[in-house]
Scaffold this active site. Sequence first.
Site, PDB file in Angstrom:
ATOM      1  N   ASP A 104       0.976  -1.132   0.049  1.00 32.56           N
ATOM      2  CA  ASP A 104      -0.084   0.338   0.041  1.00 32.56           C
ATOM      3  C   ASP A 104       0.752   1.400   0.103  1.00 32.56           C
ATOM      4  O   ASP A 104       0.297   2.247   0.222  1.00 32.56           O
ATOM      5  CB  ASP A 104      -0.812  -0.167   1.165  1.00 32.56           C
ATOM      6  CG  ASP A 104      -1.536  -1.342   1.120  1.00 32.56           C
ATOM      7  OD1 ASP A 104      -2.793  -1.713   0.374  1.00 32.56           O
ATOM      8  OD2 ASP A 104      -1.413  -1.817   2.274  1.00 32.56           O
ATOM      9  N   HIS A 150      -3.806  -1.531  -6.423  1.00 31.11           N
ATOM     10  CA  HIS A 150      -2.896  -0.644  -6.510  1.00 31.11           C
ATOM     11  C   HIS A 150      -4.472   0.765  -7.269  1.00 31.11           C
ATOM     12  O   HIS A 150      -5.657   0.242  -7.697  1.00 31.11           O
ATOM     13  CB  HIS A 150      -2.300  -0.150  -7.945  1.00 31.11           C
ATOM     14  CG  HIS A 150      -1.378  -1.532  -7.512  1.00 31.11           C
ATOM     15  ND1 HIS A 150      -0.307  -1.610  -8.769  1.00 31.11           N
ATOM     16  CD2 HIS A 150      -1.089  -1.882  -6.166  1.00 31.11           C
ATOM     17  CE1 HIS A 150       0.389  -2.763  -7.830  1.00 31.11           C
ATOM     18  NE2 HIS A 150       0.432  -2.575  -6.586  1.00 31.11           N
TER      19      HIS A 150
END
Length: 457
Positions: A43, A71
């Site tokens: 992340d 993403h």
Amino acid sequence: MSFSWSPKDNKSCNNPPVATGLKRSRNDTGNKVTVVLGAQWGDEGKGKVVDLLATEADLVCRCQGGNNAGHTVVVEGKEYDFHLLPSGIINSKSISLIGNGVVIHLPGLFEEGDKNEKKGLKGWDKRLIVSDRAHLVFDFHQVVDGLQETQRQAQEGMNIGTTKKGIGPTYSSKASRTGLRVCDLMGDFKDFSARFKNLVKQYQSMYPTLTVDAEDQLKKLKEYAERLRPMVRDGVYYMYEAIHGSQKKILVEGANAALLDIDFGTYPFVTSSNCTVGGACTGLGIPPLNIGDVFGVSKAYTTRVGIGAFPTEQVNAVGELLQTRGHEIGVTTGRKRRCGWLDLVILKYAHMINGFSAIALTKLDILDVLDEIKVGVAYRINGKRIPHFPANLEVLQKVEVEYETFPGWKSDTAAARKWHELPPKAQNYIRFIENHIGVPIKWVGVGKSRECMIQMF
């Protein structure tokens, strides 16, 4: 058969054939591949960095993981979420490739493509290539993932915190040599069906409560197979041709991150694939000689989803502020991310494994409001500094973090587009990080879109 030699054989030895071919250049190794990897627990904003580099790329590849990765990319005000598709699919001039190291859930792949198409991602299926050696994630793998988590909770009092996307069970099938690949689906469907049913029976023998409508699943898989067929290629040959053909810019997009790597992460609270640089080679069939720049991506602080050790975690007002300001919610799971100070021990460890050429430091703007900012620089056990990152989680849970404290810059960095536009205190923070880990910082992110990435060199 016997082999013998006589004097008249000397004739051919004394008059060897004249070489007519051109001597091959010794340094003709082909195109170099640029790799983008997560340097923390995922992340970090890899999609943003890939999106930035993909604007000039001819080929963008995924090498491992599955739709457990998430993403988010913002382009011209539109927000796209990717899980299986490489972030580079946004670039209409480049080809995207899903490599053999990726595990593919076909319903998830097409749902993702169709969802992003409604947002404006046109023609994605015409510029996507899928390796025929990639393994398939089936719906029952996802059910098994959930059953395993329930079982761990009941037996050990805690689970791993997987995304329940079937990734672990699929890699287990792959390792036990009972998995099914894209090439199997593209082949004789009768043979595929028989092997599919055998795999279902294998899992049902381990999990008696597992119910699978095999015929219904196979009917859907046959439909997906025809939609997938135009995209399928021999991935190894395709990559070889791309590397050794005309000059190309090739980008590899890693999913997950160094501390989630099956070998080097905080095991067992890890993913099921190699998300460090070696995974780029094995997940695409690329020789190490063709790996060029390796860019690591790190937030200006640290986050983690799910369970597992997190030495710099802040279970307090600071952690809440980072979580709120950073909108730290998992793209795939919707879970809140745990937040804490930047941990340079894990960044140095990630660099040991990956050999980063440079770092992209994202989300610096989230720190804008803090009076002071801490950075973890070392771990101590029983008051003594340790030079390595502990493999044993019990040890890692007990480490004492040594911090450096910096004054906050207390000003808005979101509008900065050049290095000199950042406050001096923010510049000091960045320079300290790169000097401590011994890797230059090439980009600094101060917002969600690609325009918010300040390029340093």
